[in-house]
Design an enzyme around this catalytic site. Structure first.
Site, PDB file in Angstrom:
ATOM      1  N   CYS A 129       0.810  -1.221   0.000  1.00 45.93           N
ATOM      2  CA  CYS A 129       0.000   0.000   0.000  1.00 45.93           C
ATOM      3  C   CYS A 129       0.846   1.275   0.000  1.00 45.93           C
ATOM      4  CB  CYS A 129      -0.993  -0.064   1.159  1.00 45.93           C
ATOM      5  SG  CYS A 129      -2.363   1.079   0.965  1.00 45.93           S
ATOM      6  N   HIS A 157      -3.620  -5.482   2.052  1.00 45.41           N
ATOM      7  CA  HIS A 157      -3.299  -5.800   3.442  1.00 45.41           C
ATOM      8  C   HIS A 157      -3.894  -7.187   3.701  1.00 45.41           C
ATOM      9  CE1 HIS A 157      -2.298  -1.572   4.205  1.00 45.41           C
ATOM     10  NE2 HIS A 157      -3.385  -1.254   3.534  1.00 45.41           N
TER      11      HIS A 157
HETATM   12  N1  GLN Z   1      -1.950   7.012   2.736  1.00 39.89           N
HETATM   13  C1  GLN Z   1      -2.033   6.207   1.557  1.00 39.89           C
HETATM   14  C2  GLN Z   1      -3.351   6.351   0.800  1.00 39.89           C
HETATM   15  O1  GLN Z   1      -4.382   6.670   1.375  1.00 39.89           O
HETATM   16  C3  GLN Z   1      -1.798   4.743   1.880  1.00 39.89           C
HETATM   17  C4  GLN Z   1      -2.814   4.160   2.828  1.00 39.89           C
HETATM   18  C5  GLN Z   1      -2.422   2.798   3.355  1.00 39.89           C
HETATM   19  O2  GLN Z   1      -1.267   2.396   3.323  1.00 39.89           O
HETATM   20  N2  GLN Z   1      -3.379   2.091   3.922  1.00 39.89           N
HETATM   21  O3  GLN Z   1      -3.377   6.127  -0.396  1.00 39.89           O
END
Ligand code: GLN
EC number: 6.3.5.13
Length: 240
Positions: free
Chosen positions: A94, A194
């Site tokens: 992510c 995730h």
């Molecule tokens: N902050 C990033 C986004 O919203 C990644 C979010 C995350 O890793 N869950 O795209």
């Protein structure tokens, strides 16, 4: 593998590691140990320089502010970049996809330079993508459907040096409308999943493990509880 113990880098768990992403390192360690291979997790925090000598690296997701701290640290101590250049496997989840790209734009509209291990850029999308994701892998060496949980606002556009990890069958993935999920470039793999992703996708875990050990493939592990988890999560993802 440089020593008799497999060394698994858990990179910046103090700032990157939403939704139990640190579990990816645990899965690698456990699947190694179940095969009689000694393995240990090396935690690299904001207090540490990033070593380039580990056998495999994992990085988790993060909120925007924490993601910035991680970006600064990885730029200042480029051990991960050296390890990737040497062909060491890296798994980026992510926010880590975004940090490993050329640049990403935060939800507040600020553009931050990444470390360019991936030929991609990330910009906020109109809506946040939240929910189960199911994909069909397109990366060589993977055949089983992949499943995970996504929660991101950023959408990543891949350049010509990067290839997608998979095609989305349920959920959003990279989020730029082309139906792709994740990214593969050299020895570095990124995904918005995730889960932790490696608990749900043992084939991906073993691909990373085999590469970390420098072997072609590993003997399969018979783990009925993991098969059950996969059946349950795939069904949940397909229900949407
Ligand atoms: N902050 C990033 C986004 O919203 C990644 C979010 C995350 O890793 N869950 O795209």
């Amino acid at each position: 593998m440089s020593t008799s113990t497999l060394r698994i880098g858990l990179v910046l768990p103090d700032v990157m590691g939403t939704y139990g992403d640190g579990g990816n390192a645990l899965i690698l360690r456990q699947r190694a140990r179940m095969r009689g291979i000694e393995a240990e997790i090396v935690q690299i925090t904001l207090d540490d320089e990033v070593p380039d000598s580990l056998d495999v690296y994992t990085l988790g997701g993060a909120e925007d502010y924490a993601q910035r701290l991680a970006t600064r640290h990885l730029t200042r101590y480029p051990g991960l970049q050296r390890a990737a250049a040497a062909g060491r496997p890296v798994l980026a989840i992510c926010a880590a996809i975004q940090v490993l790209g050329h640049w990403y734009e935060t939800s507040a509209g600020e553009r931050v330079d990444g470390i360019s291990l991936f030929d991609l850029t990330t910009s906020p999308q109109a809506t946040r993508s939240i929910g189960e994701v199911v994909t069909e892998p397109v990366m060589a060496g993977l055949t089983d459907p992949l499943t995970g949980f996504e929660n991101h606002r950023g959408g990543s556009t891949l350049g010509s040096d990067a290839a997608p990890l998979a095609k989305v069958t349920h959920g959003v993935g990279n989020g730029v409308g082309d139906g792709t999920e994740g990214v593969v470039q050299g020895s570095v793999i990124g995904t918005y999943m995730h889960g932790p992703a490696l608990a749900r996708n043992p084939q991906l875990a073993d691909l990373l493990l085999a590469r970390a050990m420098g072997v072609e493939e590993l003997a399969p592990l018979e783990l009925p509880e993991v098969d059950r988890l996969r059946r349950e999560r795939l069904a949940a993802g397909r229900r949407g």
